[in-house]
Write a protein that holds these residues in place. Structure first.
Motif, PDB file in Angstrom:
ATOM      1  N   TRP A  86       0.769  -1.187  -0.019  1.00  0.00           N
ATOM      2  CA  TRP A  86       0.036  -0.130   0.124  1.00  0.00           C
ATOM      3  C   TRP A  86       0.789   1.118   0.210  1.00  0.00           C
ATOM      4  O   TRP A  86       0.606   2.242  -1.006  1.00  0.00           O
ATOM      5  CB  TRP A  86      -0.989   0.017   1.213  1.00  0.00           C
ATOM      6  CG  TRP A  86      -1.831   0.907   1.313  1.00  0.00           C
ATOM      7  CD1 TRP A  86      -3.220   0.996   0.793  1.00  0.00           C
ATOM      8  CD2 TRP A  86      -1.684   2.298   1.773  1.00  0.00           C
ATOM      9  NE1 TRP A  86      -3.741   2.407   1.067  1.00  0.00           N
ATOM     10  CE2 TRP A  86      -2.968   3.042   1.782  1.00  0.00           C
ATOM     11  CE3 TRP A  86      -0.805   2.964   2.544  1.00  0.00           C
ATOM     12  CZ2 TRP A  86      -3.037   4.401   1.945  1.00  0.00           C
ATOM     13  CZ3 TRP A  86      -0.829   4.007   3.169  1.00  0.00           C
ATOM     14  CH2 TRP A  86      -1.984   5.014   2.655  1.00  0.00           C
ATOM     15  N   ILE A  87       1.948   0.971   0.893  1.00  0.00           N
ATOM     16  CA  ILE A  87       2.772   2.527   0.849  1.00  0.00           C
ATOM     17  C   ILE A  87       3.608   2.342  -0.332  1.00  0.00           C
ATOM     18  O   ILE A  87       3.584   3.636  -0.921  1.00  0.00           O
ATOM     19  CB  ILE A  87       3.611   2.272   2.121  1.00  0.00           C
ATOM     20  CG1 ILE A  87       2.893   2.326   3.334  1.00  0.00           C
ATOM     21  CG2 ILE A  87       4.865   3.114   2.188  1.00  0.00           C
ATOM     22  CD1 ILE A  87       3.664   2.020   4.691  1.00  0.00           C
ATOM     23  N   ASP A  88       3.796   1.505  -1.174  1.00  0.00           N
ATOM     24  CA  ASP A  88       4.902   1.597  -2.161  1.00  0.00           C
ATOM     25  C   ASP A  88       4.026   2.303  -3.410  1.00  0.00           C
ATOM     26  O   ASP A  88       4.230   2.552  -4.209  1.00  0.00           O
ATOM     27  CB  ASP A  88       5.243   0.391  -2.503  1.00  0.00           C
ATOM     28  CG  ASP A  88       6.109   0.273  -3.631  1.00  0.00           C
ATOM     29  OD1 ASP A  88       7.122   0.918  -3.415  1.00  0.00           O
ATOM     30  OD2 ASP A  88       6.133  -0.646  -4.830  1.00  0.00           O
ATOM     31  N   ARG A  89       2.425   1.743  -3.349  1.00  0.00           N
ATOM     32  CA  ARG A  89       1.926   2.289  -4.490  1.00  0.00           C
ATOM     33  C   ARG A  89       1.834   3.757  -4.378  1.00  0.00           C
ATOM     34  O   ARG A  89       1.936   4.760  -5.442  1.00  0.00           O
ATOM     35  CB  ARG A  89       0.442   1.730  -4.376  1.00  0.00           C
ATOM     36  CG  ARG A  89       0.316   0.345  -4.950  1.00  0.00           C
ATOM     37  CD  ARG A  89      -1.379  -0.125  -5.155  1.00  0.00           C
ATOM     38  NE  ARG A  89      -1.808  -0.075  -3.734  1.00  0.00           N
ATOM     39  CZ  ARG A  89      -1.777  -1.245  -3.012  1.00  0.00           C
ATOM     40  NH1 ARG A  89      -1.080  -2.168  -3.283  1.00  0.00           N
ATOM     41  NH2 ARG A  89      -2.499  -1.009  -1.821  1.00  0.00           N
ATOM     42  N   TYR A  90       1.534   4.379  -2.984  1.00  0.00           N
ATOM     43  CA  TYR A  90       1.622   5.610  -3.042  1.00  0.00           C
ATOM     44  C   TYR A  90       2.945   6.435  -3.325  1.00  0.00           C
ATOM     45  O   TYR A  90       3.357   7.631  -3.771  1.00  0.00           O
ATOM     46  CB  TYR A  90       1.157   6.195  -1.564  1.00  0.00           C
ATOM     47  CG  TYR A  90      -0.584   6.358  -1.419  1.00  0.00           C
ATOM     48  CD1 TYR A  90      -0.963   7.252  -1.988  1.00  0.00           C
ATOM     49  CD2 TYR A  90      -1.080   5.162  -1.275  1.00  0.00           C
ATOM     50  CE1 TYR A  90      -2.519   7.218  -2.185  1.00  0.00           C
ATOM     51  CE2 TYR A  90      -2.577   4.848  -1.348  1.00  0.00           C
ATOM     52  CZ  TYR A  90      -3.005   5.825  -1.717  1.00  0.00           C
ATOM     53  OH  TYR A  90      -4.288   6.153  -1.912  1.00  0.00           O
ATOM     54  N   ARG A  91       4.064   5.605  -2.929  1.00  0.00           N
ATOM     55  CA  ARG A  91       5.610   6.095  -3.118  1.00  0.00           C
ATOM     56  C   ARG A  91       5.637   6.361  -4.756  1.00  0.00           C
ATOM     57  O   ARG A  91       6.130   7.128  -5.215  1.00  0.00           O
ATOM     58  CB  ARG A  91       6.494   5.170  -2.537  1.00  0.00           C
ATOM     59  CG  ARG A  91       7.960   5.703  -2.972  1.00  0.00           C
ATOM     60  CD  ARG A  91       9.075   4.630  -2.303  1.00  0.00           C
ATOM     61  NE  ARG A  91       8.788   4.457  -0.933  1.00  0.00           N
ATOM     62  CZ  ARG A  91       8.499   3.078  -0.345  1.00  0.00           C
ATOM     63  NH1 ARG A  91       8.698   2.182  -1.093  1.00  0.00           N
ATOM     64  NH2 ARG A  91       8.719   3.248   0.930  1.00  0.00           N
ATOM     65  N   GLN A  92       5.099   5.361  -5.465  1.00  0.00           N
ATOM     66  CA  GLN A  92       5.252   5.502  -7.029  1.00  0.00           C
ATOM     67  C   GLN A  92       4.495   6.609  -7.682  1.00  0.00           C
ATOM     68  O   GLN A  92       5.071   7.361  -8.359  1.00  0.00           O
ATOM     69  CB  GLN A  92       4.634   4.300  -7.494  1.00  0.00           C
ATOM     70  CG  GLN A  92       5.661   3.009  -7.274  1.00  0.00           C
ATOM     71  CD  GLN A  92       5.017   1.588  -7.566  1.00  0.00           C
ATOM     72  OE1 GLN A  92       3.941   1.658  -8.553  1.00  0.00           O
ATOM     73  NE2 GLN A  92       5.804   0.562  -7.302  1.00  0.00           N
ATOM     74  N   LEU A  93       3.312   6.838  -6.703  1.00  0.00           N
ATOM     75  CA  LEU A  93       2.622   7.933  -7.288  1.00  0.00           C
ATOM     76  C   LEU A  93       3.311   9.395  -6.994  1.00  0.00           C
ATOM     77  O   LEU A  93       3.399  10.204  -7.988  1.00  0.00           O
ATOM     78  CB  LEU A  93       1.091   7.838  -6.556  1.00  0.00           C
ATOM     79  CG  LEU A  93       0.244   9.328  -6.756  1.00  0.00           C
ATOM     80  CD1 LEU A  93      -0.557   8.910  -7.980  1.00  0.00           C
ATOM     81  CD2 LEU A  93      -0.615   9.411  -5.625  1.00  0.00           C
ATOM     82  N   TRP A  94       3.887   9.467  -5.888  1.00  0.00           N
ATOM     83  CA  TRP A  94       4.615  10.632  -5.417  1.00  0.00           C
ATOM     84  C   TRP A  94       5.668  10.945  -6.260  1.00  0.00           C
ATOM     85  O   TRP A  94       6.203  11.889  -6.702  1.00  0.00           O
ATOM     86  CB  TRP A  94       4.694  10.581  -4.061  1.00  0.00           C
ATOM     87  CG  TRP A  94       3.262  11.194  -3.599  1.00  0.00           C
ATOM     88  CD1 TRP A  94       2.569  10.406  -2.577  1.00  0.00           C
ATOM     89  CD2 TRP A  94       2.985  12.441  -3.308  1.00  0.00           C
ATOM     90  NE1 TRP A  94       1.603  11.141  -2.235  1.00  0.00           N
ATOM     91  CE2 TRP A  94       1.713  12.455  -2.436  1.00  0.00           C
ATOM     92  CE3 TRP A  94       3.321  13.672  -3.784  1.00  0.00           C
ATOM     93  CZ2 TRP A  94       0.945  13.260  -2.438  1.00  0.00           C
ATOM     94  CZ3 TRP A  94       2.453  14.743  -3.696  1.00  0.00           C
ATOM     95  CH2 TRP A  94       1.306  14.748  -2.951  1.00  0.00           C
ATOM     96  N   ASP A  95       6.591   9.696  -6.642  1.00  0.00           N
ATOM     97  CA  ASP A  95       7.828   9.750  -7.336  1.00  0.00           C
ATOM     98  C   ASP A  95       7.339  10.395  -8.665  1.00  0.00           C
ATOM     99  O   ASP A  95       8.117  11.086  -9.231  1.00  0.00           O
ATOM    100  CB  ASP A  95       8.428   8.473  -7.352  1.00  0.00           C
ATOM    101  CG  ASP A  95       9.146   7.966  -6.286  1.00  0.00           C
ATOM    102  OD1 ASP A  95       9.330   8.873  -5.406  1.00  0.00           O
ATOM    103  OD2 ASP A  95       9.360   6.789  -6.118  1.00  0.00           O
TER     104      ASP A  95
END
Length: 120
Positions: A86-95
């Motif tokens: 879940w955190i990684d999906r948001y990390r990718q979005l913010w990246d």
């Protein structure tokens, strides 16, 4: 399935939202410990520590076992894979958003240089 995942994520993040509970997980990552030992380490009452351990246990992050009068805590079987995903999906979005912002900033810098040269 979605409701289970949501409930699981909610319980995990609620458990992890408290600094004491994060500290307990860190401590249990080093070695199993009794609730009494944890209470002493974190300078709190036995009742207070039992409540923290209960939250971690309901989230599946800690397992307790009572042998005689001592309740020992150890890390649970959950590896927080869903939470990390879940955190990684948001990390990718913010990246991706920051990459776009970098492009805008570079374009503005380039235009500023060109405009600076034209005025000279």
């Amino acid at each position: 399935m979605v409701q289970y995942t949501t409930a699981c994520l909610d319980a995990s993040f609620a458990a992890l939202s408290d600094a004491t509970r994060r500290g307990v997980l860190e401590q249990l990552g080093r070695a199993d410990a009794s609730i009494t030992d944890l209470a002493e380490k974190f300078h709190m009452t036995l009742t207070g520590m039992k409540k923290h351990v209960g939250v971690l246990e309901r989230a599946g992050l800690v397992i307790t076992e009572k042998v005689g009068r001592v309740r020992t805590c150890k890390l649970g079987l959950r590896a927080l894979e869903e939470e990390a995903g879940w955190i990684d999906r948001y990390r990718q979005l913010w990246d991706a958003r920051f990459d776009e912002l970098d492009k805008v900033v570079e374009e503005l810098k380039r235009k500023e240089k060109v405009d600076g040269r034209n005025k000279s």
